[in-house]
Scaffold this motif. Structure first.
Motif, PDB file in Angstrom:
ATOM      1  N   TYR A   4     -22.927  19.450  91.399  1.00 18.28           N
ATOM      2  CA  TYR A   4     -21.787  19.021  90.603  1.00 18.28           C
ATOM      3  C   TYR A   4     -20.690  18.494  91.518  1.00 18.28           C
ATOM      4  N   GLY A   5     -20.318  17.241  91.279  1.00 14.20           N
ATOM      5  CA  GLY A   5     -19.296  16.601  92.085  1.00 14.20           C
ATOM      6  C   GLY A   5     -18.122  16.154  91.247  1.00 14.20           C
ATOM      7  N   PHE A   6     -17.092  15.682  91.929  1.00 15.05           N
ATOM      8  CA  PHE A   6     -15.897  15.185  91.256  1.00 15.05           C
ATOM      9  C   PHE A   6     -15.820  13.682  91.417  1.00 15.05           C
ATOM     10  N   GLY A 213     -22.439  10.285  85.853  1.00 15.37           N
ATOM     11  CA  GLY A 213     -21.026  10.619  85.830  1.00 15.37           C
ATOM     12  C   GLY A 213     -20.492  10.665  84.416  1.00 15.37           C
ATOM     13  N   VAL A 214     -19.461  11.477  84.215  1.00 13.98           N
ATOM     14  CA  VAL A 214     -18.872  11.624  82.888  1.00 13.98           C
ATOM     15  C   VAL A 214     -17.377  11.893  83.039  1.00 13.98           C
ATOM     16  N   LYS A 215     -16.593  11.313  82.142  1.00 13.88           N
ATOM     17  CA  LYS A 215     -15.154  11.564  82.132  1.00 13.88           C
ATOM     18  C   LYS A 215     -14.824  12.533  81.003  1.00 13.88           C
ATOM     19  N   VAL A 216     -13.907  13.460  81.299  1.00 14.29           N
ATOM     20  CA  VAL A 216     -13.444  14.437  80.318  1.00 14.29           C
ATOM     21  C   VAL A 216     -11.923  14.469  80.374  1.00 14.29           C
ATOM     22  N   CYS A 217     -11.332  15.164  79.426  1.00 13.62           N
ATOM     23  CA  CYS A 217      -9.873  15.354  79.475  1.00 13.62           C
ATOM     24  C   CYS A 217      -9.560  16.806  79.116  1.00 13.62           C
ATOM     25  N   TRP A 218      -9.476  17.644  80.148  1.00 18.64           N
ATOM     26  CA  TRP A 218      -9.124  19.051  79.940  1.00 18.64           C
ATOM     27  C   TRP A 218      -7.648  19.148  79.591  1.00 18.64           C
ATOM     28  N   SER A 219      -7.342  19.854  78.517  1.00 24.73           N
ATOM     29  CA  SER A 219      -5.945  20.043  78.117  1.00 24.73           C
ATOM     30  C   SER A 219      -5.869  21.170  77.110  1.00 24.73           C
ATOM     31  N   ALA A 220      -4.784  21.933  77.151  1.00 24.53           N
ATOM     32  CA  ALA A 220      -4.568  22.965  76.138  1.00 24.53           C
ATOM     33  C   ALA A 220      -4.272  22.354  74.772  1.00 24.53           C
ATOM     34  N   TYR A 293     -21.213  13.784  88.348  1.00 26.31           N
ATOM     35  CA  TYR A 293     -19.821  13.748  88.792  1.00 26.31           C
ATOM     36  C   TYR A 293     -18.909  13.751  87.572  1.00 26.31           C
ATOM     37  N   VAL A 294     -17.928  14.646  87.577  1.00 23.91           N
ATOM     38  CA  VAL A 294     -17.003  14.811  86.459  1.00 23.91           C
ATOM     39  C   VAL A 294     -15.642  14.285  86.873  1.00 23.91           C
ATOM     40  N   GLY A 295     -15.066  13.413  86.046  1.00 19.99           N
ATOM     41  CA  GLY A 295     -13.730  12.902  86.295  1.00 19.99           C
ATOM     42  C   GLY A 295     -12.770  13.379  85.222  1.00 19.99           C
TER      43      GLY A 295
END
Length: 318
Positions: A4-6, A213-220, A293-295
């Motif tokens: 798992y990479g960034f 690769g995949v893009k996510v948006c972590w947020s509360a 890879y997660v962005g």
């Protein structure tokens, strides 16, 4: 076991931010880095376009993680001989921890010299010849090449790593996946599609790495995260070949008006549901990927790294 990479997005972040993210990624437990190669961002809201080879030089001095380009186009904007020199130097700086991800490119980045944008079949042919040229140059020998698309005259790379950088070929359909199997040391694709992985393997890539690769948006605040993705990355949801043929950020902004907020909410992992993030990334492992890879989209990088270090990465490795 899947690594798992960034993912470092040169389109969205400044050079200083990218270096900071690389350091944070290492501290969070990511084991490698990928970085995009763009002349333009996809839209003006993203607002950046750092030169990838300068960034890789800086990364080599900032962290000790492997780095892969996702992906470089070595056919139009940069001649394959120049790309080979950049990749070889990167391999030396990173002590052999560099991989060259390549693809047929997008008009968005490659049209800047004013050249006509070729059809996919011609671009695939150009990529195959470019990979041949680069592999010859990685040997450190004197190279003269007179091909259909490229000429190299008495060129030699004097700074080369002990082993040539592996070349991973990007593909989004079966035809291109077979090309990746034939000419690449690995295969890059952005969706966890086991059928494409199979096409790569059957095309000759039995022992090659599969990289995604995949893009996510972590947020509360999930609603805020969806809004952020809809503003910054609606281009991720554009269908077909639009991403390859539209020539300017303004054209992408026009096309993105067709991408609804609801479509973004359904397609992109937003919010702080740990199980959803784990499932999004784990889908690549199930499809046979060796590296994913997660962005993180948007400015809330601290919360992303903290949560992936404490919750998501440990769950993925269990």
């Amino acid at each position: 076991m899947t690594q798992y990479g960034f993912f470092l997005s040169c389109e969205e972040f400044t050079p200083d931010e990218l270096i900071s993210q690389a350091r944070r990624a290492r501290e969070a437990g990511f084991t490698r880095l990928a970085i995009s190669d763009h002349f333009h961002p996809w839209n003006d809201a993203q607002g950046n376009s750092a030169f990838v080879w300068s960034m890789i030089g800086a990364l080599s001095q900032a962290v000790d993680l492997p780095v892969t380009t996702l992906v470089t186009c070595p056919t139009v904007r940069l001649h394959p001989a120049v790309t080979a020199q950049a990749a070889a130097t990167s391999g030396v700086l990173l002590g052999g921890r560099f991989a060259l991800g390549v693809g047929t490119g997008e008009a968005l980045n490659e049209h800047v010299h004013g050249d006509a944008w070729p059809s996919f079949d011609q671009r695939a042919e150009m990529l195959e010849e470019a990979v041949e040229v680069m592999r010859e140059l990685f040997s450190g020998n004197l190279v003269t090449h007179r091909g259909r698309h490229y000429t190299v005259d008495n060129a030699r790379l004097y700074t080369v790593p002990e082993e040539p950088p592996p070349v991973y070929v990007s593909a989004f359909g079966p035809k291109a996946a077979e090309l990746a199997g034939r000419i690449g040391d690995g295969f890059v694709t952005m969706t966890p599609d086991a059928d494409l992985v199979g096409a790569f393997r059957e095309g000759g890539g039995a022992d090659g790495k599969v990289v995604g690769g995949v893009k996510v948006c972590w947020s509360a605040d999930r609603d805020e995260a969806v809004d952020r993705v809809h503003r910054l990355w609606p281009t991720e949801l554009l269908p077909g070949e639009l991403a390859q043929i539209l020539p300017t950020p303004a054209h992408f902004e026009q096309a993105s008006e067709l991408v609804t907020r609801e479509a973004v909410a359904e397609a992109v992992t937003c919010g702080d549901d740990v199980d959803q993030h784990v499932e999004t990334v784990r889908a690549y492992a199930r499809a046979g990927f060796d590296e994913v890879y997660v962005g993180q989209i948007g400015p809330d990088q601290d919360a992303f790294f903290d949560s992936y270090r404490e919750l998501v990465l440990p769950a993925l490795r269990r």
